[in-house]
Scaffold this motif. Structure first.
Motif, short mmCIF file in Angstrom:
data_model
loop_
_atom_site.label_atom_id
_atom_site.label_comp_id
_atom_site.label_asym_id
_atom_site.label_seq_id
_atom_site.Cartn_x
_atom_site.Cartn_y
_atom_site.Cartn_z
N LEU A 115 0.83 -1.20 0.00
CA LEU A 115 0.00 0.00 0.00
C LEU A 115 0.87 1.25 0.00
O LEU A 115 1.85 1.35 0.74
CB LEU A 115 -0.92 0.00 1.22
N THR A 116 0.50 2.22 -0.81
CA THR A 116 1.26 3.45 -0.92
C THR A 116 0.34 4.59 -1.33
O THR A 116 -0.70 4.36 -1.98
CB THR A 116 2.40 3.32 -1.95
N PHE A 117 0.67 5.80 -0.95
CA PHE A 117 -0.11 6.98 -1.33
C PHE A 117 0.54 7.75 -2.47
O PHE A 117 0.20 8.92 -2.70
CB PHE A 117 -0.26 7.92 -0.11
N SER A 118 1.44 7.13 -3.18
CA SER A 118 2.13 7.82 -4.28
C SER A 118 1.16 8.24 -5.38
O SER A 118 1.33 9.28 -6.01
CB SER A 118 3.23 6.92 -4.85
N GLY A 119 0.14 7.40 -5.62
CA GLY A 119 -0.84 7.76 -6.65
C GLY A 119 -1.60 9.03 -6.31
O GLY A 119 -1.86 9.87 -7.17
N TYR A 120 -1.94 9.20 -5.01
CA TYR A 120 -2.65 10.41 -4.60
C TYR A 120 -1.71 11.63 -4.63
O TYR A 120 -2.18 12.75 -4.86
CB TYR A 120 -3.25 10.21 -3.21
N ASP A 121 -0.44 11.41 -4.41
CA ASP A 121 0.51 12.51 -4.57
C ASP A 121 0.54 12.98 -6.02
O ASP A 121 0.63 14.19 -6.30
CB ASP A 121 1.91 12.07 -4.13
N LYS A 122 0.48 12.04 -6.96
CA LYS A 122 0.46 12.41 -8.37
C LYS A 122 -0.83 13.16 -8.72
O LYS A 122 -0.82 14.08 -9.55
CB LYS A 122 0.60 11.16 -9.24
N LEU B 181 -2.61 15.10 -6.71
CA LEU B 181 -2.52 16.46 -6.20
C LEU B 181 -1.57 17.32 -7.03
O LEU B 181 -1.72 18.54 -7.07
CB LEU B 181 -2.06 16.45 -4.73
N GLY B 182 -0.64 16.68 -7.70
CA GLY B 182 0.28 17.42 -8.57
C GLY B 182 -0.15 17.49 -10.01
O GLY B 182 0.54 18.10 -10.83
N ASN B 183 -1.29 16.86 -10.34
CA ASN B 183 -1.79 16.86 -11.71
C ASN B 183 -2.78 18.02 -11.86
O ASN B 183 -3.89 17.98 -11.38
CB ASN B 183 -2.49 15.53 -12.02
N GLN B 184 -2.33 19.09 -12.53
CA GLN B 184 -3.16 20.29 -12.65
C GLN B 184 -4.46 20.03 -13.36
O GLN B 184 -5.50 20.60 -13.02
CB GLN B 184 -2.37 21.37 -13.41
N GLN B 185 -4.44 19.16 -14.36
CA GLN B 185 -5.66 18.90 -15.12
C GLN B 185 -6.73 18.26 -14.23
O GLN B 185 -7.91 18.62 -14.29
CB GLN B 185 -5.37 17.97 -16.30
N ILE B 186 -6.32 17.32 -13.37
CA ILE B 186 -7.28 16.64 -12.51
C ILE B 186 -7.83 17.60 -11.45
O ILE B 186 -9.04 17.66 -11.20
CB ILE B 186 -6.63 15.42 -11.85
N THR B 187 -6.96 18.36 -10.80
CA THR B 187 -7.43 19.28 -9.76
C THR B 187 -8.32 20.38 -10.35
O THR B 187 -9.34 20.74 -9.75
CB THR B 187 -6.23 19.90 -9.03
N ASP B 188 -7.95 20.90 -11.51
CA ASP B 188 -8.81 21.92 -12.15
C ASP B 188 -10.16 21.32 -12.54
O ASP B 188 -11.19 22.00 -12.46
CB ASP B 188 -8.12 22.49 -13.39
N SER B 189 -10.14 20.07 -12.98
CA SER B 189 -11.40 19.44 -13.39
C SER B 189 -12.35 19.25 -12.21
O SER B 189 -13.57 19.32 -12.37
CB SER B 189 -11.12 18.09 -14.07
N LEU B 190 -11.80 19.02 -11.02
CA LEU B 190 -12.65 18.90 -9.84
C LEU B 190 -13.36 20.23 -9.54
O LEU B 190 -14.56 20.25 -9.23
CB LEU B 190 -11.82 18.46 -8.64
N TRP B 191 -12.64 21.34 -9.65
CA TRP B 191 -13.27 22.65 -9.44
C TRP B 191 -14.29 22.93 -10.53
O TRP B 191 -15.35 23.52 -10.27
CB TRP B 191 -12.21 23.74 -9.40
N THR B 192 -13.99 22.54 -11.76
CA THR B 192 -14.96 22.72 -12.85
C THR B 192 -16.22 21.92 -12.59
O THR B 192 -17.34 22.40 -12.82
CB THR B 192 -14.34 22.29 -14.18
#
Length: 293
Positions: free
Chosen positions: A71-78, A80-91
């Motif tokens: 188990l690792t949280f590296s995927g969630y770190d990616k 949070l660093g993926n601008q497209q994904i974070t912007d899409s959540l706000w959209t």
């Protein structure tokens, strides 16, 4: 009544109590199993999002129980660093919240008008609203896209909000009108005798009594808009899409990009789950009230 009859009745009562308790226990076990089966895909998605992509390719998510060290949280770190994904959540939030509020407010006002106000053609207008329930979304995609293009809101957040509002209103009006119509007439007449106008009557009497139905409607609308992909794929801005389209673009660009898709899909589930659990009491109350009525 003889002593033998008394003994027989006592035995029958004892057997009935044992059967009732056994039946209740069996039903609880069955419901628990159904709940676990229903949650299994969500649990699998969560555990897959916490595994390394190499481990995901080699084995199923259930291997976590025998090897929890993967188990690792590296995927969630990616994520949070993926601008497209974070912007899409706000959209997605910018689309879902207005579309839900507009449907709830307009649907409640229209439902009250159809239930308790007299105006010319009320029944015919309500039949038109009921008829709109059977109109599929796919039928309106091309005509509405042309209309939005002519007025300059195609592939904008405003266009997506208006589309979801328009297609959410028929169900909202139908649901709330039927719920409001069950409010006792005497209660409304008493409020009118106290000097309450229509707006005050709506805000002070109808809205509090209709809280469960309104909460149920809000949950349905929120989940429908948040999880929508078809309308977002056509009407949203391709440069700043909602989360469903953003995740689909990740698949198209990078193939089996599980280190982004797994955490991204689970993050996109968290807000709808939080909304549902926050209003679950009102949702159940609205469903049960509709069932009783």
């Amino acid at each position: 009544m003889t002593s033998a009859d008394t003994v027989v009745q006592a035995k029958q009562s004892l057997v009935a109590r044992i059967a009732a308790r056994a039946g209740g226990g069996v039903m609880r076990v069955v419901l628990l199993l159904i709940g676990l089966l229903w949650l299994m895909p969500t649990a699998g998605l969560l555990l897959s999002s916490l595994r390394d992509p190499a481990e995901v390719d080699l084995s199923g998510w259930w291997k976590v129980f025998t090897d929890p060290g993967q188990l690792t949280f590296s995927g969630y770190d990616k994520i949070l660093g993926n601008q497209q994904i974070t912007d899409s959540l706000w959209t997605t939030l910018a689309i879902t919240v207005p579309a839900t509020l507009l449907v709830v407010v307009i649907g409640a006002l229209a439902g009250y008008a159809f239930a308790w106000m007299d105006f010319p053609g009320r029944d015919w207008w309500f039949l038109i609203v009921v008829g709109l329930l059977v109109v599929p979304v796919q039928v309106a995609l091309i005509p509405v896209a042309k209309l939005f293009g002519e007025i300059g809101i195609f592939q904008t957040t405003t266009g997506v909000v208006l589309f979801h509002t328009a297609f959410g209103l028929p169900f909202a009006i139908f649901l709330l009108r039927n719920f409001f119509a069950e409010i006792p007439r005497e209660l409304l007449e008493a409020a009118r005798l106290d000097g309450a106008g229509e707006l005050r009557l709506f805000l002070r009497v109808v809205m509090p009594l209709g809280g469960p139905a309104i909460a149920s409607l809000g949950i349905f609308q929120f989940l429908w808009v948040w999880n929508d992909m078809l309308v977002a794929l056509i009407f949203a801005d391709s440069g700043n899409p909602p989360i469903t389209v953003a995740l689909q673009q990740q698949v198209r660009q990078f193939g089996n990009n599980i280190d982004i898709l797994g955490p991204g899909a689970f993050v996109s589930m968290l807000i709808p789950l939080a909304v549902f659990f926050a209003f679950q009491r009102q949702f159940v109350a609205g469903v049960m009230a509709g069932a009783v009525k």
